[in-house]
Design an enzyme around this catalytic site. Sequence first.
Site, PDB file in Angstrom:
ATOM      1  N   ASP A 115    -102.458  16.381  33.032  1.00  0.00           N
ATOM      2  CA  ASP A 115    -102.693  17.690  32.140  1.00  0.00           C
ATOM      3  C   ASP A 115    -104.023  16.219  31.403  1.00  0.00           C
ATOM      4  O   ASP A 115    -104.279  17.357  30.550  1.00  0.00           O
ATOM      5  CB  ASP A 115    -101.423  17.741  32.308  1.00  0.00           C
ATOM      6  CG  ASP A 115    -101.012  19.158  32.948  1.00  0.00           C
ATOM      7  OD1 ASP A 115    -101.659  19.308  33.818  1.00  0.00           O
ATOM      8  OD2 ASP A 115     -99.866  19.333  32.382  1.00  0.00           O
ATOM      9  N   ASP A 143     -93.579  20.862  34.784  1.00  0.00           N
ATOM     10  CA  ASP A 143     -95.247  21.539  34.818  1.00  0.00           C
ATOM     11  C   ASP A 143     -95.113  23.129  35.625  1.00  0.00           C
ATOM     12  O   ASP A 143     -94.841  23.667  36.655  1.00  0.00           O
ATOM     13  CB  ASP A 143     -95.778  21.255  35.613  1.00  0.00           C
ATOM     14  CG  ASP A 143     -97.366  21.818  35.829  1.00  0.00           C
ATOM     15  OD1 ASP A 143     -97.687  21.976  36.817  1.00  0.00           O
ATOM     16  OD2 ASP A 143     -97.944  20.713  34.613  1.00  0.00           O
ATOM     17  N   THR A 203    -100.572  26.213  31.623  1.00  0.00           N
ATOM     18  CA  THR A 203     -99.628  26.728  32.081  1.00  0.00           C
ATOM     19  C   THR A 203     -98.609  27.537  31.738  1.00  0.00           C
ATOM     20  O   THR A 203     -98.534  28.769  32.226  1.00  0.00           O
ATOM     21  CB  THR A 203     -99.898  26.142  33.054  1.00  0.00           C
ATOM     22  OG1 THR A 203     -98.538  24.999  33.150  1.00  0.00           O
ATOM     23  CG2 THR A 203    -101.171  25.370  33.687  1.00  0.00           C
ATOM     24  N   THR A 204     -97.464  27.043  31.222  1.00  0.00           N
ATOM     25  CA  THR A 204     -96.441  27.128  30.382  1.00  0.00           C
ATOM     26  C   THR A 204     -96.525  29.096  29.827  1.00  0.00           C
ATOM     27  O   THR A 204     -95.685  29.915  29.482  1.00  0.00           O
ATOM     28  CB  THR A 204     -95.326  26.639  30.444  1.00  0.00           C
ATOM     29  OG1 THR A 204     -95.622  25.371  31.235  1.00  0.00           O
ATOM     30  CG2 THR A 204     -94.198  27.070  29.983  1.00  0.00           C
TER      31      THR A 204
END
Length: 546
Positions: free
Chosen positions: A395, A61, A94-95
């Site tokens: 998520d 994550d 987020t990545t």
Amino acid sequence: MSQQQVLVLQSNTKREHGRKAQLNNISAGKSVADLIRTTLGPRSMLKMILDPMGSTQITNDGNAILREIDVVHPAAKHMIELARAQDEECGDGTTSVIILGGEMLATSQPFIEIHNIHPIKVVRGYMQALDDAVAYMKSIALPVDVNNDDEMFNIVDSCLGTKFAGRYGDLATKLAVSAVRKVQRRDPVSGNYEVDFKRYAKVEKIPGGHIDECKVLDGVMFNKDITHQKMRRMIKNPRVLLLDCPLEYKKAESMLNVEIIDEQDWEKLMDMEEKWIQDVCEDIIRAKPDVVITEKGISDLAQHYFVKAGITAIRRIRKTDNNRIARATGATIVHRPDEIKETDIGTNAGLFQVQKIGDEYFTFIVECKEPKACSIILRGASKDTLNEIERNLHDAMNVARNIFNEPKVVYGGGSVEMAVSQMLVEKSKTIQGVQQKAYQAVAQALEVIPRTLVQNCGGAVIKLLTELRAKHTDKANVSYGIDGEEGTLIDMKDKKIMEPLLVKQQTLKTAVEAACVLIRIDDIVSGVSVGDDRPQQAQGGGDDEE
């Protein structure tokens, strides 16, 4: 006489300005992006992080990795904040936002370093491309029926396919969709959905057991036992009373001394305490509850009265748990026992039960009618596994919430990025001047997502990207993308890989705007604190008077 040099800054102040500051910011942003580049896609690698306390964390994550990393460079800190902002806003992507932000900075480097273009012109081109890209995403988005379970499962499954929990099939997908459906509320006036799962859907991690034992309760669970062994551990159709006041004699808030001369006065004082507890218990018993739950303590005498009346009591429960019970059972939290009304009693629960799991006791209030709060039980072999599944579940629930807020999706697997990239390339031909190059740079940077997916699964990067570009020259092939597992070109429509429009738009906006901010910085001043905090006066630096 020559001009005397004046030093305004302290001698230990470091300063970078001009081109050097801009290039250093770009380099720092690229370094952060390279750090988590391998964690994108279904064939992503995991990172092991060792914190200062000595414990380890294994995850892919992006936000979980970056928040544990201590960086020094201010631009790198700004990049890490992007992942946190994306996680709070959307919960997913987020990545992608870090990789895309790093690539936006990388494509701007030649303009500043080689072509000597002013940063403001680069920013203007970037912002124009962002507006066009967001508008194009809306035009190719597909509507979703939030009441259709199959469509919701496909969207959430696309999110979890790249996560650790994806290896357990559709287990986490069902948990996420079920939890969000339970806590959702629809405003009758506006018609908008309110999905506050952070407050009303609590994850309870219990090590041991098998992963298949994970489930979403139609009610709530908390880690508490009954206060007296003779109280009932199982009650069907319980009447639940919730309190946030103590059922024991109030202690003084500060130090209190009572001087007693006569022994009878001491007995009278004790009788008054017992009488007060008895009156409070009588007020409660009059309401005929089966279960009394309070956030404060319960004295031994109060427990005695409750056992005689056949009432089960639980004490010192968390405020957040009490709010969840209230929402699940339809009860109202009461502040004063003498003001209890029949409407304050919760009657929506079908079963109250206390069970022992492992070495601890857990209380279940389940089988609720239309529970607007729930508990998610996670079982697994180790704490690391449970922590990672919890992050993945967070998520997935965010993705489901985003669909309720804006029921539109775009195709995943890098297809939407390549479609937007090709649109920007075509539209850039109508733009004049220096801005055209910056506009095209955004199109080039967007290709980093499909390129990274190919790299992480060991595919032929140049061959696949060339084929994908060729496919996207035809607007009918907007759904073609990269299969992150096999490293091949596929139609995402056939594989049903979709992502929320809200997440994709927010990812692009955050990445481009962050790159624009860092490009516009032309001065970095960092002062080191010293023991003497007195302000230093401007000093004369030269003695070359004639």
